[in-house]
Structures are given as structure tokens and as C-alpha cells.
Scaffold this motif. Sequence first.
Motif, PDB file in Angstrom:
ATOM      1  N   ASP A   1      12.645  31.508  11.677  1.00 11.95           N
ATOM      2  CA  ASP A   1      12.950  30.396  10.778  1.00 11.95           C
ATOM      3  C   ASP A   1      14.386  29.956  11.077  1.00 11.95           C
ATOM      4  OD1 ASP A   1      12.163  29.772   7.428  1.00 11.95           O
ATOM      5  OD2 ASP A   1      14.129  29.288   8.276  1.00 11.95           O
ATOM      6  N   PHE A   2      14.580  28.662  11.337  1.00 11.49           N
ATOM      7  CA  PHE A   2      15.940  28.139  11.505  1.00 11.49           C
ATOM      8  C   PHE A   2      16.301  27.386  10.234  1.00 11.49           C
ATOM      9  CE2 PHE A   2      14.590  28.127  16.090  1.00 11.49           C
ATOM     10  CZ  PHE A   2      15.537  29.021  16.557  1.00 11.49           C
ATOM     11  N   GLY A   3      16.918  28.066   9.280  1.00 18.62           N
ATOM     12  CA  GLY A   3      17.334  27.412   8.044  1.00 18.62           C
ATOM     13  C   GLY A   3      16.261  26.553   7.398  1.00 18.62           C
ATOM     14  N   GLY A   4      15.061  27.101   7.244  1.00 17.17           N
ATOM     15  CA  GLY A   4      13.987  26.374   6.582  1.00 17.17           C
ATOM     16  C   GLY A   4      12.978  25.772   7.550  1.00 17.17           C
ATOM     17  N   LEU A   5      13.384  25.599   8.811  1.00 14.44           N
ATOM     18  CA  LEU A   5      12.435  25.112   9.817  1.00 14.44           C
ATOM     19  C   LEU A   5      11.729  26.323  10.434  1.00 14.44           C
ATOM     20  CD1 LEU A   5      11.503  22.672  11.789  1.00 14.44           C
ATOM     21  CD2 LEU A   5      13.143  23.732  13.337  1.00 14.44           C
ATOM     22  N   GLU A   6      10.440  26.414  10.175  1.00 21.85           N
ATOM     23  CA  GLU A   6       9.676  27.545  10.719  1.00 21.85           C
ATOM     24  C   GLU A   6       9.292  27.238  12.163  1.00 21.85           C
ATOM     25  OE1 GLU A   6       6.927  27.703   7.132  1.00 21.85           O
ATOM     26  OE2 GLU A   6       6.933  29.801   7.789  1.00 21.85           O
ATOM     27  N   ALA A   7      10.149  27.647  13.087  1.00 20.98           N
ATOM     28  CA  ALA A   7       9.940  27.315  14.495  1.00 20.98           C
ATOM     29  C   ALA A   7       8.820  28.147  15.104  1.00 20.98           C
ATOM     30  CB  ALA A   7      11.232  27.521  15.276  1.00 20.98           C
ATOM     31  N   VAL A   8       8.684  29.397  14.654  1.00 17.68           N
ATOM     32  CA  VAL A   8       7.615  30.283  15.122  1.00 17.68           C
ATOM     33  C   VAL A   8       6.994  30.955  13.908  1.00 17.68           C
ATOM     34  CG1 VAL A   8       7.058  32.294  16.563  1.00 17.68           C
ATOM     35  CG2 VAL A   8       8.834  30.699  17.314  1.00 17.68           C
TER      36      VAL A   8
ATOM     37  N   GLY B   1       2.199  23.474  24.636  1.00 16.31           N
ATOM     38  CA  GLY B   1       2.242  22.833  23.322  1.00 16.31           C
ATOM     39  C   GLY B   1       3.220  21.682  23.365  1.00 16.31           C
ATOM     40  N   PRO B   2       3.094  20.747  22.440  1.00 19.32           N
ATOM     41  CA  PRO B   2       3.988  19.586  22.426  1.00 19.32           C
ATOM     42  C   PRO B   2       5.461  20.006  22.264  1.00 19.32           C
ATOM     43  CG  PRO B   2       2.204  19.345  20.822  1.00 19.32           C
ATOM     44  CD  PRO B   2       2.128  20.734  21.345  1.00 19.32           C
ATOM     45  N   ASN B   3       6.371  19.099  22.537  1.00 22.92           N
ATOM     46  CA  ASN B   3       7.807  19.366  22.343  1.00 22.92           C
ATOM     47  C   ASN B   3       8.055  19.869  20.940  1.00 22.92           C
ATOM     48  OD1 ASN B   3       9.247  18.900  24.687  1.00 22.92           O
ATOM     49  ND2 ASN B   3       9.039  16.673  24.451  1.00 22.92           N
ATOM     50  N   GLY B   4       8.896  20.914  20.817  1.00 22.88           N
ATOM     51  CA  GLY B   4       9.214  21.449  19.501  1.00 22.88           C
ATOM     52  C   GLY B   4       8.184  22.432  18.980  1.00 22.88           C
ATOM     53  N   ALA B   5       7.184  22.779  19.808  1.00 22.63           N
ATOM     54  CA  ALA B   5       6.112  23.686  19.358  1.00 22.63           C
ATOM     55  C   ALA B   5       6.616  25.112  19.133  1.00 22.63           C
ATOM     56  CB  ALA B   5       4.972  23.685  20.369  1.00 22.63           C
ATOM     57  N   GLY B   6       7.769  25.446  19.742  1.00 20.47           N
ATOM     58  CA  GLY B   6       8.317  26.791  19.562  1.00 20.47           C
ATOM     59  C   GLY B   6       8.262  27.659  20.817  1.00 20.47           C
ATOM     60  N   LYS B   7       7.946  27.047  21.960  1.00 18.31           N
ATOM     61  CA  LYS B   7       7.753  27.816  23.193  1.00 18.31           C
ATOM     62  C   LYS B   7       9.042  28.493  23.657  1.00 18.31           C
ATOM     63  CE  LYS B   7       6.458  24.051  25.347  1.00 18.31           C
ATOM     64  NZ  LYS B   7       6.626  23.015  24.301  1.00 18.31           N
ATOM     65  N   THR B   8      10.121  27.712  23.773  1.00 21.77           N
ATOM     66  CA  THR B   8      11.395  28.284  24.221  1.00 21.77           C
ATOM     67  C   THR B   8      11.908  29.301  23.210  1.00 21.77           C
ATOM     68  OG1 THR B   8      11.958  26.301  25.497  1.00 21.77           O
ATOM     69  CG2 THR B   8      13.786  27.723  24.860  1.00 21.77           C
ATOM     70  N   THR B   9      11.699  29.024  21.927  1.00 26.74           N
ATOM     71  CA  THR B   9      12.137  29.975  20.900  1.00 26.74           C
ATOM     72  C   THR B   9      11.433  31.323  21.089  1.00 26.74           C
ATOM     73  OG1 THR B   9      12.544  28.158  19.367  1.00 26.74           O
ATOM     74  CG2 THR B   9      12.363  30.364  18.409  1.00 26.74           C
ATOM     75  N   ILE B  10      10.151  31.293  21.411  1.00 29.41           N
ATOM     76  CA  ILE B  10       9.426  32.553  21.659  1.00 29.41           C
ATOM     77  C   ILE B  10      10.068  33.306  22.827  1.00 29.41           C
ATOM     78  CG2 ILE B  10       7.225  33.487  22.516  1.00 29.41           C
ATOM     79  CD1 ILE B  10       5.809  31.486  20.676  1.00 29.41           C
TER      80      ILE B  10
HETATM   81  N1  LIG Z   1      18.957  27.524  17.923  1.00 32.94           N
HETATM   82  C1  LIG Z   1      18.262  26.679  17.143  1.00 32.94           C
HETATM   83  N2  LIG Z   1      18.726  26.307  15.916  1.00 32.94           N
HETATM   84  C2  LIG Z   1      18.018  25.472  15.134  1.00 32.94           C
HETATM   85  N3  LIG Z   1      16.823  24.956  15.453  1.00 32.94           N
HETATM   86  C3  LIG Z   1      16.306  25.290  16.653  1.00 32.94           C
HETATM   87  C4  LIG Z   1      16.993  26.165  17.567  1.00 32.94           C
HETATM   88  N4  LIG Z   1      16.236  26.315  18.675  1.00 32.94           N
HETATM   89  C5  LIG Z   1      15.122  25.578  18.483  1.00 32.94           C
HETATM   90  N5  LIG Z   1      15.165  24.952  17.269  1.00 32.94           N
HETATM   91  C6  LIG Z   1      14.098  24.108  16.701  1.00 32.94           C
HETATM   92  O1  LIG Z   1      12.914  24.883  16.687  1.00 32.94           O
HETATM   93  C7  LIG Z   1      11.785  24.092  17.062  1.00 32.94           C
HETATM   94  C8  LIG Z   1      11.143  24.678  18.292  1.00 32.94           C
HETATM   95  O2  LIG Z   1      11.996  24.460  19.398  1.00 32.94           O
HETATM   96  P1  LIG Z   1      11.667  24.997  20.854  1.00 32.94           P
HETATM   97  O3  LIG Z   1      11.291  26.434  20.778  1.00 32.94           O
HETATM   98  O4  LIG Z   1      12.817  24.647  21.711  1.00 32.94           O
HETATM   99  O5  LIG Z   1      10.388  24.124  21.236  1.00 32.94           O
HETATM  100  P2  LIG Z   1       9.675  23.906  22.644  1.00 32.94           P
HETATM  101  O6  LIG Z   1      10.321  24.778  23.647  1.00 32.94           O
HETATM  102  O7  LIG Z   1       8.228  24.241  22.388  1.00 32.94           O
HETATM  103  O8  LIG Z   1       9.830  22.442  22.935  1.00 32.94           O
HETATM  104  C9  LIG Z   1      12.320  22.679  17.255  1.00 32.94           C
HETATM  105  O9  LIG Z   1      12.121  21.975  16.056  1.00 32.94           O
HETATM  106  C10 LIG Z   1      13.780  22.898  17.562  1.00 32.94           C
HETATM  107  O10 LIG Z   1      14.551  21.774  17.164  1.00 32.94           O
END
Ligand SMILES: Nc1ncnc2c1ncn2[C@@H]1O[C@H](COP(=O)(O)OP(=O)(O)O)[C@@H](O)[C@H]1O
Length: 256
Positions: A14-21, A38-47
Motif C-alpha cells: 500500500d502506498f499511502g492508501g493506494l493499494e498497488a499490490v 497488465g496495464p500500466n500501473g497494474a503493480g508489476k514493477t512494485t512486485i
Molecule cells: N514508490 C512509490 N510510491 C508511491 N506510489 C508508487 C510507488 N511505486 C509505484 N507506485 C504506484 O503504484 C502503482 C503500481 O505501479 P507499478 O508497480 O510501477 O506499475 P506497473 O509496473 O505495472 O506499470 C501505480 O499507481 C504507481 O503510481
Amino acid sequence: MSEPLLSVSGLCKDFGGLEAVKNVSFEVHAGQIKALIGPNGAGKTTIFNLITGVLPSDAGSAIFEGHQLLGMPTHRIAALGLGRTFQTSLLFDQMSVLENVMVGHHLRGRSTIFTAALRILGAGAEEREYRETAMVALERAGLAELAGRPAAALPIGQRRLVEVARALAAEPTLLLMDEPAAGLNMRETERMGEIIEEIRTGGVTVLLVEHDMSLVMNISDEVLVLDGGQRLAEGTPEQVRNDERVLAAYLGEVAD
Ligand SMILES: Nc1ncnc2c1ncn2[C@@H]1O[C@H](COP(=O)(O)OP(=O)(O)O)[C@@H](O)[C@H]1O
Ligand SMILES: [Mg+2]
């Protein structure tokens, strides 16, 4: 099926309320090329950032060869044999192609990519042994003849392959690749696909995040689809390609 090489379960961030994963679970088996799409913002890089220790997770587990990765420092995760390439290009233009790849050796130690580059530039005799590993990695990426060139001289297609070679120089068992074909033309993308298949044939398991669907569908054994941080579908490329939920998620992206 055999024990998975990597088993992720209940992963949350969770990034401050945004559930990224949100509660993501999946497995990667040895010898696979598995895609995470998955579409942009799906959470792939975060994983990738959670699995490699770049970001702390909120919940879940990621077991790699019997080791819990979550909570472990990045250098220990790298030392276990988990390698990674990045979505954004990170080459040192003033260094040669070979030196850039030699940096990969230090990624298994405590060095950051920047301190690793400084160590290579301040090279002593000990660096010679990394040269061989780096040359082997360059050969695997099909770039051996470019070893002495300054990295600045390379077109984007070759730059991305140097990054792959650098990740291979750390001798990973599992390689996480974050959009390796980003910015590449069709021919360069096909070449990247061939290299990824050769990497797998050489015994490295691959977890691939990629936006280029032809590449994903051509080389993956299995595809996991994420949308809004959640698992949407999983299956063979054929199954995923014909899944209506997946089509809808991507159509949404086109509409955006
Ligand atoms: N370090 C971070 N701080 C805040 N929000 C983030 C951070 N990294 C990613 N996000 C948000 O988390 C969501 C998933 O991002 P990301 O994993 O980069 O997606 P993807 O790689 O699938 O395009 C997006 O809404 C992105 O803006
Ligand atoms: Mg990304």
C-alpha cells in the motif's frame, strides 16, 4: 509438478492508501519463462521491488529456494541467485561495454550499482577474474564483439542487451526482467526474445514483465495477468489471450 523455484503468496503493498499490490500469489517453476503482464500501473514493477527487497512489503511471503525473501536486504537476495534488469536503462556511458557488464559481479556483494561501477573503474588485479565471467555473459547476450566499445556508442537495442548481460554476470538462478523490450523496434524485440529463450536454455529461469504482447505470447510458458494490483487471470499464452477479462483490461488502457 516439482517444488516451485519461487513461491509468492498473499503479497500486499500500500502506498499511502493506494493499494498497488493486493494479495497477489503465484509460482515460478525452474526452467520456465513466466510472464507478468497488465496495464500500466497494474503493480508489476512494485512486485519486482518487493521480491528483490528494494521496497518493504506490508504482508505476504516470497520463498525462493527455501529462503524467505521478504525482509532480507537486497544484496543477500542477489547473493541467493536472484537477478534483475530494470525498466529504465542504467548504463555508464563513459565505461566500456565490458566494464558495464563487470559491474554485475558486484551486484551479488554489498555494492550498489554506483559503488560497483566505481570499483570497476578503480580496477586492480582482482578485477581480472570478473572479466572472464563478464565475457561469458556478453557472449550469451550476443555482444562479445562489442566488449571494448564505449557504452555511449551503442543504439538502444544493444544497450538493453548489455543490461541483460550485466544481470547474467551475477550468475542468477532466477532472472527478473522489467520490460526488456521497452523502446526497441520490432527486429530488436525479436532479437531480445531469442536471447531470453537462450538464457532459459542455458539454465536460468525467467520472470518477465513486458508490454510487447507478441514477445510475451511467443516466448512465455505461462502468463499471469494483473490489473489494479490484483490477479486477473493466469494460464498459457493461448488461454490468457482469449480471456475476456484480460481483453477488457487492455481495452480500458487503450481508451485511457
Ligand atoms: N514508490 C512509490 N510510491 C508511491 N506510489 C508508487 C510507488 N511505486 C509505484 N507506485 C504506484 O503504484 C502503482 C503500481 O505501479 P507499478 O508497480 O510501477 O506499475 P506497473 O509496473 O505495472 O506499470 C501505480 O499507481 C504507481 O503510481
Ligand atoms: Mg513497471
